[in-house]
Scaffold this motif. Structure first.
Motif, PDB file in Angstrom:
ATOM      1  N   MET A 190       0.844  -1.196   0.000  1.00  0.00           N
ATOM      2  CA  MET A 190       0.000   0.000   0.000  1.00  0.00           C
ATOM      3  C   MET A 190       0.881   1.248   0.000  1.00  0.00           C
ATOM      4  O   MET A 190       1.804   1.369   0.810  1.00  0.00           O
ATOM      5  CB  MET A 190      -0.906   0.018   1.234  1.00  0.00           C
ATOM      6  CG  MET A 190      -1.828   1.210   1.301  1.00  0.00           C
ATOM      7  SD  MET A 190      -2.987   1.114   2.677  1.00  0.00           S
ATOM      8  CE  MET A 190      -1.859   1.017   4.080  1.00  0.00           C
ATOM      9  N   GLN A 191       0.641   2.173  -0.917  1.00  0.00           N
ATOM     10  CA  GLN A 191       1.452   3.368  -1.060  1.00  0.00           C
ATOM     11  C   GLN A 191       0.784   4.575  -0.408  1.00  0.00           C
ATOM     12  O   GLN A 191      -0.447   4.637  -0.286  1.00  0.00           O
ATOM     13  CB  GLN A 191       1.699   3.667  -2.535  1.00  0.00           C
ATOM     14  CG  GLN A 191       2.505   2.589  -3.264  1.00  0.00           C
ATOM     15  CD  GLN A 191       2.724   2.952  -4.715  1.00  0.00           C
ATOM     16  OE1 GLN A 191       1.972   3.720  -5.297  1.00  0.00           O
ATOM     17  NE2 GLN A 191       3.771   2.396  -5.300  1.00  0.00           N
ATOM     18  N   LEU A 192       1.625   5.537  -0.024  1.00  0.00           N
ATOM     19  CA  LEU A 192       1.115   6.775   0.553  1.00  0.00           C
ATOM     20  C   LEU A 192       0.218   7.493  -0.457  1.00  0.00           C
ATOM     21  O   LEU A 192      -0.758   8.143  -0.075  1.00  0.00           O
ATOM     22  CB  LEU A 192       2.286   7.670   0.972  1.00  0.00           C
ATOM     23  CG  LEU A 192       1.942   8.995   1.652  1.00  0.00           C
ATOM     24  CD1 LEU A 192       1.168   8.744   2.936  1.00  0.00           C
ATOM     25  CD2 LEU A 192       3.214   9.783   1.939  1.00  0.00           C
ATOM     26  N   ARG A 193       0.525   7.371  -1.748  1.00  0.00           N
ATOM     27  CA  ARG A 193      -0.291   8.001  -2.788  1.00  0.00           C
ATOM     28  C   ARG A 193      -1.741   7.546  -2.702  1.00  0.00           C
ATOM     29  O   ARG A 193      -2.675   8.350  -2.831  1.00  0.00           O
ATOM     30  CB  ARG A 193       0.269   7.684  -4.161  1.00  0.00           C
ATOM     31  CG  ARG A 193      -0.561   8.265  -5.303  1.00  0.00           C
ATOM     32  CD  ARG A 193      -0.081   7.759  -6.635  1.00  0.00           C
ATOM     33  NE  ARG A 193       1.327   8.122  -6.855  1.00  0.00           N
ATOM     34  CZ  ARG A 193       2.059   7.657  -7.871  1.00  0.00           C
ATOM     35  NH1 ARG A 193       1.507   6.820  -8.743  1.00  0.00           N
ATOM     36  NH2 ARG A 193       3.307   8.031  -8.016  1.00  0.00           N
ATOM     37  N   ALA A 194      -1.942   6.243  -2.481  1.00  0.00           N
ATOM     38  CA  ALA A 194      -3.315   5.721  -2.397  1.00  0.00           C
ATOM     39  C   ALA A 194      -4.069   6.360  -1.238  1.00  0.00           C
ATOM     40  O   ALA A 194      -5.259   6.682  -1.355  1.00  0.00           O
ATOM     41  CB  ALA A 194      -3.276   4.201  -2.247  1.00  0.00           C
ATOM     42  N   LEU A 195      -3.389   6.559  -0.118  1.00  0.00           N
ATOM     43  CA  LEU A 195      -4.031   7.178   1.047  1.00  0.00           C
ATOM     44  C   LEU A 195      -4.370   8.638   0.762  1.00  0.00           C
ATOM     45  O   LEU A 195      -5.437   9.125   1.148  1.00  0.00           O
ATOM     46  CB  LEU A 195      -3.115   7.072   2.269  1.00  0.00           C
ATOM     47  CG  LEU A 195      -2.801   5.653   2.758  1.00  0.00           C
ATOM     48  CD1 LEU A 195      -1.894   5.714   3.983  1.00  0.00           C
ATOM     49  CD2 LEU A 195      -4.079   4.888   3.088  1.00  0.00           C
ATOM     50  N   ARG A 196      -3.473   9.333   0.083  1.00  0.00           N
ATOM     51  CA  ARG A 196      -3.728  10.733  -0.260  1.00  0.00           C
ATOM     52  C   ARG A 196      -4.930  10.846  -1.194  1.00  0.00           C
ATOM     53  O   ARG A 196      -5.788  11.721  -1.031  1.00  0.00           O
ATOM     54  CB  ARG A 196      -2.494  11.363  -0.917  1.00  0.00           C
ATOM     55  CG  ARG A 196      -1.343  11.634   0.025  1.00  0.00           C
ATOM     56  CD  ARG A 196      -0.164  12.272  -0.692  1.00  0.00           C
ATOM     57  NE  ARG A 196      -0.552  13.481  -1.403  1.00  0.00           N
ATOM     58  CZ  ARG A 196      -0.480  13.622  -2.727  1.00  0.00           C
ATOM     59  NH1 ARG A 196      -0.050  12.625  -3.473  1.00  0.00           N
ATOM     60  NH2 ARG A 196      -0.826  14.745  -3.294  1.00  0.00           N
ATOM     61  N   ALA A 216     -11.250   6.615   6.482  1.00  0.00           N
ATOM     62  CA  ALA A 216     -11.068   8.047   6.232  1.00  0.00           C
ATOM     63  C   ALA A 216     -10.624   8.781   7.492  1.00  0.00           C
ATOM     64  O   ALA A 216      -9.757   9.660   7.444  1.00  0.00           O
ATOM     65  CB  ALA A 216     -12.366   8.650   5.696  1.00  0.00           C
ATOM     66  N   GLU A 217     -11.208   8.441   8.620  1.00  0.00           N
ATOM     67  CA  GLU A 217     -10.843   9.093   9.882  1.00  0.00           C
ATOM     68  C   GLU A 217      -9.397   8.813  10.238  1.00  0.00           C
ATOM     69  O   GLU A 217      -8.662   9.702  10.676  1.00  0.00           O
ATOM     70  CB  GLU A 217     -11.779   8.622  10.993  1.00  0.00           C
ATOM     71  CG  GLU A 217     -13.224   9.093  10.814  1.00  0.00           C
ATOM     72  CD  GLU A 217     -14.177   8.474  11.812  1.00  0.00           C
ATOM     73  OE1 GLU A 217     -13.716   7.648  12.631  1.00  0.00           O
ATOM     74  OE2 GLU A 217     -15.382   8.794  11.773  1.00  0.00           O
ATOM     75  N   GLN A 218      -8.947   7.552  10.041  1.00  0.00           N
ATOM     76  CA  GLN A 218      -7.574   7.210  10.390  1.00  0.00           C
ATOM     77  C   GLN A 218      -6.576   7.803   9.398  1.00  0.00           C
ATOM     78  O   GLN A 218      -5.488   8.246   9.776  1.00  0.00           O
ATOM     79  CB  GLN A 218      -7.412   5.682  10.432  1.00  0.00           C
ATOM     80  CG  GLN A 218      -6.044   5.228  10.908  1.00  0.00           C
ATOM     81  CD  GLN A 218      -5.706   5.760  12.292  1.00  0.00           C
ATOM     82  OE1 GLN A 218      -6.484   5.626  13.222  1.00  0.00           O
ATOM     83  NE2 GLN A 218      -4.540   6.382  12.426  1.00  0.00           N
ATOM     84  N   VAL A 219      -6.957   7.835   8.115  1.00  0.00           N
ATOM     85  CA  VAL A 219      -6.070   8.399   7.097  1.00  0.00           C
ATOM     86  C   VAL A 219      -5.826   9.877   7.359  1.00  0.00           C
ATOM     87  O   VAL A 219      -4.701  10.375   7.208  1.00  0.00           O
ATOM     88  CB  VAL A 219      -6.671   8.183   5.688  1.00  0.00           C
ATOM     89  CG1 VAL A 219      -5.953   9.048   4.655  1.00  0.00           C
ATOM     90  CG2 VAL A 219      -6.558   6.718   5.298  1.00  0.00           C
ATOM     91  N   ALA A 220      -6.867  10.611   7.773  1.00  0.00           N
ATOM     92  CA  ALA A 220      -6.704  12.037   8.066  1.00  0.00           C
ATOM     93  C   ALA A 220      -5.678  12.245   9.169  1.00  0.00           C
ATOM     94  O   ALA A 220      -4.827  13.139   9.087  1.00  0.00           O
ATOM     95  CB  ALA A 220      -8.050  12.638   8.472  1.00  0.00           C
TER      96      ALA A 220
END
Length: 301
Positions: free
Chosen positions: A1-7, A65-69
């Motif tokens: 899993m890449q940081l790009r996907a989270l962004r 979404a809450e954790q990604v933020a």
């Protein structure tokens, strides 16, 4: 899993639209959709649902979404700390602030900081005291600047000062020529004040209760410009803190009249951070400059 996907997922959650998220990220909607699919495969769950009215997060998607933020905000803070160790004052500062002290106290500090360090950017959010504390604790805010912030063990007050509450009225209002106003005289006046989440409302109600006075606001709004506009039209009376204790004519169509009440006459401003969270050089510099400004205004504590 890449940081790009989270962004990408973070933008989709914020916009509730693949197209709008793609525009904000300067990529194609297909690229955004592909990253969402990668995340759904990684977590083994459906994260968004598509419908005629657009998209919405599933329960699993909302949880992510809450954790990604929080994760992305933490990464930004780490980046800023690393930059500060390289002697660069750069990065973003998120500030939650009471609206009535933006123009007089916050804006001059941020303008000076921006001129001196052009690589610093700012996210300024107008909020109540309770919302400011919540934002500090969640990581949304680096700094909080507000009236009567509720005490929390994990929130540290780094500077304080006191300003003067004044009754603001139009030049034609009978109060405009008065030297001062007793709290009881505000009873029956068409007050324009924010809701109970705001410190000025809480302070007014507490002082009124002690004096046996009751108020029924005509206008309840957190918008400072709305309050002032109503006062200029002679339709409302409002209470706002003022930096200059002697100033009466505010040069904006309003007259500031002192309140003859020990409890309501002064108002405390707190500058706060979340305790033990690393602060970037930009955030530390902003704290330093705000604290200096607070010492020069009002009654420093």
């Amino acid at each position: 899993m890449q940081l790009r996907a989270l962004r990408y997922f973070h933008e989709v959650a914020r916009c509730a639209s693949l197209r709008k998220a793609a525009e904000r990220l300067y990529v194609t909607p297909t690229a955004v959709s592909r990253q969402i699919e990668h995340l759904e495969h990684f977590f083994g769950a459906t994260l968004i649902e598509r419908g005629a009215r657009g998209i919405r997060l599933t329960a699993d998607g909302q949880c992510l979404a809450e954790q990604v933020a929080i994760t992305l905000r933490g990464m930004e803070q780490v980046r800023e700390v690393i930059s500060s160790r390289q002697s660069q004052i750069a990065g973003n500062i998120s500030i939650f602030v009471s609206e009535s002290i933006v123009s007089t106290m916050l804006a001059p500090v941020l303008a000076a900081l921006s001129r001196a360090h052009p690589k610093v950017t700012f996210n300024i959010v107008i909020a109540s005291a309770s919302a400011t504390v919540d934002a500090l604790c969640s990581g949304e805010a680096d700094l909080g600047l507000a009236f009567y912030l509720p005490e929390r063990a994990d929130v540290e007050v780094t500077a304080q000062c006191e300003l003067w509450h004044r009754v603001l009225v139009s030049a034609e209002h009978p109060f405009a020529s008065r030297d001062s106003i007793e709290l009881a005289e505000l009873q029956g006046q068409p007050l324009a004040i924010p809701d109970a989440a705001y410190g000025v409302r809480q302070a007014l109600e507490l002082a009124a209760k002690k004096r046996g006075v009751s108020f029924t606001p005509v206008f309840t709004t957190s918008s400072l410009e709305t309050q002032k506009s109503l006062a200029r039209l002679g339709s409302a009376v409002l209470i706002l803190p003022q930096i200059d204790a002697e100033a009466r004519d505010l040069s904006d169509g309003l007259i500031a009249v002192p309140i003859a009440d020990d409890d309501l006459g002064r108002v405390r401003i707190d500058l706060c951070v979340y305790r033990n969270r690393p602060q970037s050089s930009a955030s530390l510099k902003c704290q330093e400059m705000l604290a200096a400004a607070m010492r020069s205004y009002g009654l420093a504590r």
